[in-house]
Design a protein around this motif. Structure first.
Motif, PDB file in Angstrom:
ATOM      1  N   THR A   1      -7.294 -30.501   8.153  1.00  0.00           N
ATOM      2  CA  THR A   1      -8.226 -30.792   9.248  1.00  0.00           C
ATOM      3  C   THR A   1      -9.349 -29.766   9.298  1.00  0.00           C
ATOM      4  O   THR A   1     -10.524 -30.123   9.395  1.00  0.00           O
ATOM      5  N   VAL A   2      -9.013 -28.487   9.199  1.00  0.00           N
ATOM      6  CA  VAL A   2     -10.020 -27.429   9.264  1.00  0.00           C
ATOM      7  C   VAL A   2     -10.989 -27.523   8.090  1.00  0.00           C
ATOM      8  O   VAL A   2     -12.186 -27.259   8.238  1.00  0.00           O
ATOM      9  N   SER A   3     -10.511 -27.944   6.926  1.00  0.00           N
ATOM     10  CA  SER A   3     -11.387 -28.015   5.753  1.00  0.00           C
ATOM     11  C   SER A   3     -12.510 -29.035   5.923  1.00  0.00           C
ATOM     12  O   SER A   3     -13.527 -28.952   5.243  1.00  0.00           O
ATOM     13  N   GLY A   4     -12.352 -29.981   6.852  1.00  0.00           N
ATOM     14  CA  GLY A   4     -13.385 -30.982   7.090  1.00  0.00           C
ATOM     15  C   GLY A   4     -14.274 -30.694   8.275  1.00  0.00           C
ATOM     16  O   GLY A   4     -15.080 -31.529   8.680  1.00  0.00           O
ATOM     17  N   VAL A   5     -14.147 -29.498   8.864  1.00  0.00           N
ATOM     18  CA  VAL A   5     -14.913 -29.128  10.060  1.00  0.00           C
ATOM     19  C   VAL A   5     -15.981 -28.110   9.673  1.00  0.00           C
ATOM     20  O   VAL A   5     -15.754 -27.248   8.834  1.00  0.00           O
ATOM     21  N   ASP A   6     -17.137 -28.212  10.293  1.00  0.00           N
ATOM     22  CA  ASP A   6     -18.232 -27.269  10.047  1.00  0.00           C
ATOM     23  C   ASP A   6     -18.445 -26.371  11.258  1.00  0.00           C
ATOM     24  O   ASP A   6     -18.232 -26.803  12.402  1.00  0.00           O
ATOM     25  N   PRO A   7     -18.890 -25.118  11.038  1.00  0.00           N
ATOM     26  CA  PRO A   7     -19.251 -24.272  12.171  1.00  0.00           C
ATOM     27  C   PRO A   7     -20.300 -24.963  13.033  1.00  0.00           C
ATOM     28  O   PRO A   7     -21.189 -25.647  12.519  1.00  0.00           O
ATOM     29  N   GLY A   8     -20.172 -24.822  14.340  1.00  0.00           N
ATOM     30  CA  GLY A   8     -21.090 -25.460  15.270  1.00  0.00           C
ATOM     31  C   GLY A   8     -20.567 -26.764  15.830  1.00  0.00           C
ATOM     32  O   GLY A   8     -21.132 -27.313  16.766  1.00  0.00           O
ATOM     33  N   SER A   9     -19.481 -27.282  15.266  1.00  0.00           N
ATOM     34  CA  SER A   9     -18.920 -28.539  15.768  1.00  0.00           C
ATOM     35  C   SER A   9     -17.809 -28.261  16.781  1.00  0.00           C
ATOM     36  O   SER A   9     -17.409 -27.121  16.991  1.00  0.00           O
ATOM     37  N   HIS A  10     -17.317 -29.320  17.400  1.00  0.00           N
ATOM     38  CA  HIS A  10     -16.229 -29.211  18.368  1.00  0.00           C
ATOM     39  C   HIS A  10     -14.907 -29.566  17.707  1.00  0.00           C
ATOM     40  O   HIS A  10     -14.864 -30.322  16.740  1.00  0.00           O
ATOM     41  N   LEU A  11     -13.833 -29.022  18.272  1.00  0.00           N
ATOM     42  CA  LEU A  11     -12.489 -29.229  17.757  1.00  0.00           C
ATOM     43  C   LEU A  11     -11.549 -29.356  18.948  1.00  0.00           C
ATOM     44  O   LEU A  11     -11.694 -28.627  19.935  1.00  0.00           O
ATOM     45  N   PHE A  12     -10.619 -30.292  18.893  1.00  0.00           N
ATOM     46  CA  PHE A  12      -9.608 -30.461  19.942  1.00  0.00           C
ATOM     47  C   PHE A  12      -8.363 -29.688  19.526  1.00  0.00           C
ATOM     48  O   PHE A  12      -7.946 -29.765  18.373  1.00  0.00           O
ATOM     49  N   MET A  13      -7.781 -28.931  20.448  1.00  0.00           N
ATOM     50  CA  MET A  13      -6.558 -28.178  20.171  1.00  0.00           C
ATOM     51  C   MET A  13      -5.509 -28.519  21.216  1.00  0.00           C
ATOM     52  O   MET A  13      -5.807 -28.575  22.409  1.00  0.00           O
ATOM     53  N   THR A  14      -4.270 -28.725  20.754  1.00  0.00           N
ATOM     54  CA  THR A  14      -3.175 -29.045  21.661  1.00  0.00           C
ATOM     55  C   THR A  14      -1.885 -28.414  21.163  1.00  0.00           C
ATOM     56  O   THR A  14      -1.744 -28.131  19.970  1.00  0.00           O
ATOM     57  N   ASP A  15      -0.945 -28.207  22.087  1.00  0.00           N
ATOM     58  CA  ASP A  15       0.365 -27.680  21.701  1.00  0.00           C
ATOM     59  C   ASP A  15       1.329 -28.795  21.288  1.00  0.00           C
ATOM     60  O   ASP A  15       2.438 -28.539  20.852  1.00  0.00           O
ATOM     61  N   VAL A  16       0.898 -30.031  21.380  1.00  0.00           N
ATOM     62  CA  VAL A  16       1.724 -31.185  21.004  1.00  0.00           C
ATOM     63  C   VAL A  16       1.788 -31.285  19.478  1.00  0.00           C
ATOM     64  O   VAL A  16       0.786 -31.098  18.792  1.00  0.00           O
ATOM     65  N   ASP A  17       2.971 -31.584  18.939  1.00  0.00           N
ATOM     66  CA  ASP A  17       3.156 -31.747  17.505  1.00  0.00           C
ATOM     67  C   ASP A  17       2.368 -32.957  17.006  1.00  0.00           C
ATOM     68  O   ASP A  17       2.216 -33.951  17.718  1.00  0.00           O
TER      69      ASP A  17
END
Length: 130
Positions: free
Chosen positions: A35-51
């Motif tokens: 997932t991180v490999s497809g993200v660019d600096p300056g974009s948004h990312l959703f983070m959760t503690d759910v598996d």
């Protein structure tokens, strides 16, 4: 808003990010590195503690701004009894993020083994009494 999702992040890390200071995280699970490999600096990312396998509509998390990303490969060689050795490689991603908003999952894209995890999220602007 549709964005990539990091799943299985500890609740303590999410609480620390909510304080507003940028933090650098290292993820090693294969689905989060992909997932991180497809993200660019300056974009948004959703983070959760759910598996990842349990991610569903209505799950809560946070939206973060991506400040920087680095992907590294580590090689580990172990020797035993002088004649046998084992070589392993581990890929990890370091990502610096800053808290943006609380959010909730509106829709989960189909989960595929070697594809980034993406979700449709809604910014949560109010709290509900329970």
């Amino acid at each position: 808003m549709k964005c990539a999702a990091l799943t299985g992040i500890s609740a303590e890390v999410i609480k620390e990010l909510k304080r507003g200071r940028p933090r650098t995280l290292e993820v090693q699970s294969a689905h989060n590195v992909i997932t991180v490999s497809g993200v660019d600096p300056g974009s948004h990312l959703f983070m959760t503690d759910v598996d990842r396998d349990d991610l569903a509509i209505g799950d809560n998390g946070i939206i973060v701004d991506v400040l920087s990303i680095g992907i590294t490969m580590k090689r580990i060689i172990e020797f035993s009894y002088g004649s046998h050795f084992e070589e392993r490689e581990r890929m990890a991603a370091r990502i610096q993020v800053r808290y943006c908003a609380n959010s909730s999952v509106k829709e989960v894209s189909p989960l595929e083994t070697i594809q980034p995890t993406t979700v449709e999220v809604l910014k949560v602007t109010c709290c509900h009494a329970g």
